[in-house]
Each structure stands twice: as structure tokens, then as C-alpha cells.
Scaffold this motif. Sequence first.
Motif, PDB file in Angstrom:
ATOM      1  N   VAL A  58      -2.941  -1.379  -6.234  1.00  0.00           N
ATOM      2  CA  VAL A  58      -1.949  -0.698  -5.406  1.00  0.00           C
ATOM      3  C   VAL A  58      -0.954  -1.750  -4.940  1.00  0.00           C
ATOM      4  O   VAL A  58      -1.295  -2.650  -4.165  1.00  0.00           O
ATOM      5  CB  VAL A  58      -2.617   0.004  -4.203  1.00  0.00           C
ATOM      6  CG1 VAL A  58      -1.564   0.687  -3.337  1.00  0.00           C
ATOM      7  CG2 VAL A  58      -3.659   1.013  -4.677  1.00  0.00           C
ATOM      8  N   LEU A  59       0.293  -1.638  -5.424  1.00  0.00           N
ATOM      9  CA  LEU A  59       1.317  -2.654  -5.160  1.00  0.00           C
ATOM     10  C   LEU A  59       2.476  -2.058  -4.371  1.00  0.00           C
ATOM     11  O   LEU A  59       2.852  -0.899  -4.585  1.00  0.00           O
ATOM     12  CB  LEU A  59       1.853  -3.221  -6.476  1.00  0.00           C
ATOM     13  CG  LEU A  59       0.820  -3.944  -7.361  1.00  0.00           C
ATOM     14  CD1 LEU A  59       1.399  -4.193  -8.743  1.00  0.00           C
ATOM     15  CD2 LEU A  59       0.406  -5.254  -6.726  1.00  0.00           C
ATOM     16  N   PRO A  60       3.095  -2.850  -3.490  1.00  0.00           N
ATOM     17  CA  PRO A  60       4.291  -2.357  -2.794  1.00  0.00           C
ATOM     18  C   PRO A  60       5.506  -2.392  -3.717  1.00  0.00           C
ATOM     19  O   PRO A  60       5.689  -3.333  -4.479  1.00  0.00           O
ATOM     20  CB  PRO A  60       4.442  -3.339  -1.632  1.00  0.00           C
ATOM     21  CG  PRO A  60       3.822  -4.618  -2.136  1.00  0.00           C
ATOM     22  CD  PRO A  60       2.695  -4.195  -3.046  1.00  0.00           C
ATOM     23  N   GLN A  61       6.331  -1.355  -3.655  1.00  0.00           N
ATOM     24  CA  GLN A  61       7.559  -1.288  -4.457  1.00  0.00           C
ATOM     25  C   GLN A  61       8.797  -1.622  -3.638  1.00  0.00           C
ATOM     26  O   GLN A  61       9.874  -1.843  -4.198  1.00  0.00           O
ATOM     27  CB  GLN A  61       7.702   0.108  -5.051  1.00  0.00           C
ATOM     28  CG  GLN A  61       6.552   0.529  -5.954  1.00  0.00           C
ATOM     29  CD  GLN A  61       6.449  -0.349  -7.192  1.00  0.00           C
ATOM     30  OE1 GLN A  61       7.445  -0.602  -7.864  1.00  0.00           O
ATOM     31  NE2 GLN A  61       5.249  -0.837  -7.467  1.00  0.00           N
ATOM     32  N   VAL A  62       8.648  -1.646  -2.314  1.00  0.00           N
ATOM     33  CA  VAL A  62       9.759  -1.999  -1.433  1.00  0.00           C
ATOM     34  C   VAL A  62       9.250  -2.969  -0.370  1.00  0.00           C
ATOM     35  O   VAL A  62       8.036  -3.078  -0.132  1.00  0.00           O
ATOM     36  CB  VAL A  62      10.369  -0.750  -0.757  1.00  0.00           C
ATOM     37  CG1 VAL A  62      11.045   0.142  -1.788  1.00  0.00           C
ATOM     38  CG2 VAL A  62       9.307   0.017   0.025  1.00  0.00           C
ATOM     39  N   ALA A  63      10.192  -3.657   0.257  1.00  0.00           N
ATOM     40  CA  ALA A  63       9.839  -4.617   1.305  1.00  0.00           C
ATOM     41  C   ALA A  63       9.828  -3.931   2.665  1.00  0.00           C
ATOM     42  O   ALA A  63      10.581  -2.980   2.921  1.00  0.00           O
ATOM     43  CB  ALA A  63      10.825  -5.770   1.311  1.00  0.00           C
ATOM     44  N   GLY A  64       8.956  -4.421   3.549  1.00  0.00           N
ATOM     45  CA  GLY A  64       8.897  -3.879   4.899  1.00  0.00           C
ATOM     46  C   GLY A  64       7.549  -4.151   5.534  1.00  0.00           C
ATOM     47  O   GLY A  64       6.708  -4.871   4.973  1.00  0.00           O
ATOM     48  N   ASN A  65       7.327  -3.574   6.664  1.00  0.00           N
ATOM     49  CA  ASN A  65       6.074  -3.729   7.404  1.00  0.00           C
ATOM     50  C   ASN A  65       5.220  -2.481   7.258  1.00  0.00           C
ATOM     51  O   ASN A  65       5.721  -1.358   7.289  1.00  0.00           O
ATOM     52  CB  ASN A  65       6.342  -4.004   8.878  1.00  0.00           C
ATOM     53  CG  ASN A  65       7.075  -5.315   9.090  1.00  0.00           C
ATOM     54  OD1 ASN A  65       8.293  -5.321   9.214  1.00  0.00           O
ATOM     55  ND2 ASN A  65       6.351  -6.413   9.116  1.00  0.00           N
ATOM     56  N   ILE A  66       3.917  -2.691   7.125  1.00  0.00           N
ATOM     57  CA  ILE A  66       2.982  -1.574   7.026  1.00  0.00           C
ATOM     58  C   ILE A  66       2.939  -0.850   8.366  1.00  0.00           C
ATOM     59  O   ILE A  66       2.684  -1.460   9.412  1.00  0.00           O
ATOM     60  CB  ILE A  66       1.576  -2.064   6.636  1.00  0.00           C
ATOM     61  CG1 ILE A  66       1.595  -2.735   5.267  1.00  0.00           C
ATOM     62  CG2 ILE A  66       0.571  -0.911   6.659  1.00  0.00           C
ATOM     63  CD1 ILE A  66       1.907  -1.821   4.125  1.00  0.00           C
ATOM     64  N   THR A  67       3.181   0.452   8.324  1.00  0.00           N
ATOM     65  CA  THR A  67       3.169   1.248   9.562  1.00  0.00           C
ATOM     66  C   THR A  67       2.014   2.245   9.604  1.00  0.00           C
ATOM     67  O   THR A  67       1.788   2.868  10.648  1.00  0.00           O
ATOM     68  CB  THR A  67       4.492   2.016   9.710  1.00  0.00           C
ATOM     69  OG1 THR A  67       4.694   2.816   8.537  1.00  0.00           O
ATOM     70  CG2 THR A  67       5.658   1.056   9.872  1.00  0.00           C
ATOM     71  N   GLY A  68       1.300   2.423   8.499  1.00  0.00           N
ATOM     72  CA  GLY A  68       0.185   3.372   8.514  1.00  0.00           C
ATOM     73  C   GLY A  68      -0.792   3.131   7.375  1.00  0.00           C
ATOM     74  O   GLY A  68      -0.381   2.763   6.265  1.00  0.00           O
ATOM     75  N   ILE A  69      -2.083   3.292   7.673  1.00  0.00           N
ATOM     76  CA  ILE A  69      -3.158   3.216   6.669  1.00  0.00           C
ATOM     77  C   ILE A  69      -3.980   4.481   6.829  1.00  0.00           C
ATOM     78  O   ILE A  69      -4.474   4.775   7.922  1.00  0.00           O
ATOM     79  CB  ILE A  69      -4.023   1.956   6.863  1.00  0.00           C
ATOM     80  CG1 ILE A  69      -3.165   0.693   6.709  1.00  0.00           C
ATOM     81  CG2 ILE A  69      -5.184   1.945   5.862  1.00  0.00           C
ATOM     82  CD1 ILE A  69      -3.912  -0.594   6.988  1.00  0.00           C
ATOM     83  N   PHE A  70      -4.149   5.227   5.739  1.00  0.00           N
ATOM     84  CA  PHE A  70      -4.682   6.581   5.844  1.00  0.00           C
ATOM     85  C   PHE A  70      -5.953   6.792   5.019  1.00  0.00           C
ATOM     86  O   PHE A  70      -6.146   7.858   4.441  1.00  0.00           O
ATOM     87  CB  PHE A  70      -3.604   7.576   5.412  1.00  0.00           C
ATOM     88  CG  PHE A  70      -2.328   7.462   6.200  1.00  0.00           C
ATOM     89  CD1 PHE A  70      -2.175   8.118   7.401  1.00  0.00           C
ATOM     90  CD2 PHE A  70      -1.293   6.646   5.744  1.00  0.00           C
ATOM     91  CE1 PHE A  70      -1.002   8.004   8.139  1.00  0.00           C
ATOM     92  CE2 PHE A  70      -0.122   6.524   6.466  1.00  0.00           C
ATOM     93  CZ  PHE A  70       0.027   7.200   7.675  1.00  0.00           C
ATOM     94  N   PHE A  71      -6.805   5.806   4.962  1.00  0.00           N
ATOM     95  CA  PHE A  71      -8.072   5.941   4.237  1.00  0.00           C
ATOM     96  C   PHE A  71      -9.088   5.013   4.876  1.00  0.00           C
ATOM     97  O   PHE A  71      -8.736   4.145   5.688  1.00  0.00           O
ATOM     98  CB  PHE A  71      -7.884   5.558   2.756  1.00  0.00           C
ATOM     99  CG  PHE A  71      -7.459   4.126   2.569  1.00  0.00           C
ATOM    100  CD1 PHE A  71      -8.408   3.111   2.439  1.00  0.00           C
ATOM    101  CD2 PHE A  71      -6.118   3.781   2.548  1.00  0.00           C
ATOM    102  CE1 PHE A  71      -8.024   1.789   2.288  1.00  0.00           C
ATOM    103  CE2 PHE A  71      -5.725   2.456   2.390  1.00  0.00           C
ATOM    104  CZ  PHE A  71      -6.679   1.468   2.263  1.00  0.00           C
TER     105      PHE A  71
END
Length: 368
Positions: free
Chosen positions: A65-78
Motif C-alpha cells: 500500500v503506497l501513497p500516491q500524493v504527499a501530505g499528512n496521514i489524517t485517518g487510519i480505518f483498520f
Amino acid sequence: MNIQVNTLLLGATVLVLTACGGQKDEQQQGPPPPTPVSAVKVMKGSAVYYDEFPATITALVEVDVLPQVAGNITGIFFQDGQPVRRGQKLYTIDPQQYRAGYDQAVANLNVQKANLNRAQKDADRYNTLAQQDAIARQVVDNASATLEAAKMQVAAAEASIRAVGTNLKYTTIYAPLDGTIGISQVRIGSAVAPGSAPLNTISSDNPIAADVQVDEAQIPRFLALQNQKNGVRDSVLTLVLPDGSVYPYPGTVRIVDRAVDPQTGTLRVRVAFPNPKKQLKVGINANIRVKNNTGQPQLLIPYQAVTEQMSEYFVYVVGDSSKVTQKKLVLGARINDKVIVKSGLKEGELIVTEGTQKVREGAKVNVN
């Protein structure tokens, strides 16, 4: 004179008596008694056995699972290590800048559409005047060029919306497949960007696979297993877990790799196993047993009857007059406490199983 004769007669008598006594002792000692041994007849039996290959449990499908855009993680749903479904929301990345960019792109598109509408009207009006020869041709051409430029501006604005909209969509990350997700490598607030380390890994777990490296001589055997029908493959491939227990579900050859490793002379084979209870985990080291059945009865003898000398194998065969003869064998696979004899013996021959260390070539034995 008489004394000398008597002495000679006495000595001769002693010699005769001594010789007779020696012959009597030899007659009393006689040949050595037969050596007691245990023996069995060579018989044919079912030559079903298993070859074992070291294996490593691996996922049939595994996705980072890779990020496609830059930014800060705001939520984890698992929850870490839990099953996930395809399309399930996993992470969110701060979307504010991407939403603002999207809104700006939409506004720019509206502006370009307005310019296109004005340019279209000018071009229509000038074309009508041109039909009446009431306007210079250059003005008409300029109006047509402006119209085409407005159309291109609209197309560019629409492309910009698609690009910014894609980035906005990528701020929410969804599971790409059904499987088990690992431990998250980021936490809320972590900064991520394209090209950074994976956020997590998802692997399919039912079915799951075991990879083995097989010698190139075994390739035809595994290709044949791959081509067999499912019903025929039942219990041919079994998995032995690290604790020695046998996994309850049989496997099937899913993939035979395309090329042999030139350095090791081995080929990777992937065997798939059902995993409904998620008992098998990626990375477990196990062994795969491959059932080997020749289809024909084979000569089988107890392995304890075999003696090894200079990397060659022999047995003692009880022949006529209960005398043993040592015979050289060519052995096949070992099956529990027995071993297949490829050559060197015939069915029905009697071989020594216990007491081999006490007998020699030509010795007489007493079979218990």
C-alpha cells in the motif's frame, strides 16, 4: 643294552599315546556350531512413499500500500493484522490543499467556458456579416482563431480538473484486494509522499502458497502434477508444519517457474493450499511431502538387514546347507523401516535380518 632297548620302547609308547590323544581331542572339538540368526523372505509390496522438500509459505498475491500524493496521514480505518475487503477504506491523507486546488480548477473551467461562449457568439456574428460583405475578412479570421483558442483553453481546464481530481481521490486509500493487512508503518500525523516506504502490505491468505526449490531432474514430475486434474491430485502433496503435524488440506501445483537458476540448478515451484482457518502465515518454514507411487509392486526388505561397506550396500542370503552368501544391492527409496531393492535380490530369497555382525561369507547359520 637291555636298559637302552627298554628306554626306547617306553619313549615310542609315549609318542603313540600322545598322538592318539591329540586325534581324540580334535574329534571331540569338531566344526563350530551354526550361528543363530533371524531371517525373512524377500517379498514384493506396495512401494508408496513420500519425498520431502523444504518450503516457505508465501502469499499468492501480495500488494504494498503506497501513497500516491504527499501530505499528512489524517485517518487510519483498520486494525493491524486483520482481514480486509477489497474497496475498504484504509488511510486518508490531508485533502485540504487538493480540494482547494480542485475548486480552483473548477472555477478556471467556468471562466474558460464563459470565454468560449463569448468567442462563439463573436464568430457567429462576424460570419453572418461576412456573408453580407459587411466586414473585413481579417476580422472574421481573427474571430475564428479566438474561438479555437477558447476551445483549447476549455479542454486544458478540463484536463486540469481531472488531474487535480485524481490527486484529491488519492487522498483516500482503499484496499486493492481481499486479504490480511499487516502492521501499519505510519501513524496519524505522519508525513508521506510518493516514492516513500509502503504504508502497509496486504497479502491474500486463502488460498495460500508454499514455494519449494526442486532439482532440475524433478521438473517433469512437478509438471505432471500441475497438469493433472484436481480429483487426481488429492493427498499427493501434503504440508508438514514446523511442529511436525501434517496440514489437513492437500495442495496443488499452481506455478512452475519459467527458468532454472543457473547458479543452483534448481527451479521454483509454487504449491497452493486452502487456508480457510488462516492457520498458515506468510514466512513459515515447512516441508512439502510429495507422494511417490510407482504403480507396480516392488521388492521390499527390512532396512536393518542391509550392511554398508565403502558406500556400497549388501545383505546376507541364506542358501543351501544353511550357508550365507553376501550379495551386493542397488537400493531405492526408504519407506519407514523398509527399503526398495532395485537389483541384487529375487523374490522368495531368505535374507538375514538380525545377527549380521556375527556371520561371514560361507558361514553356517541357524535361522530362528
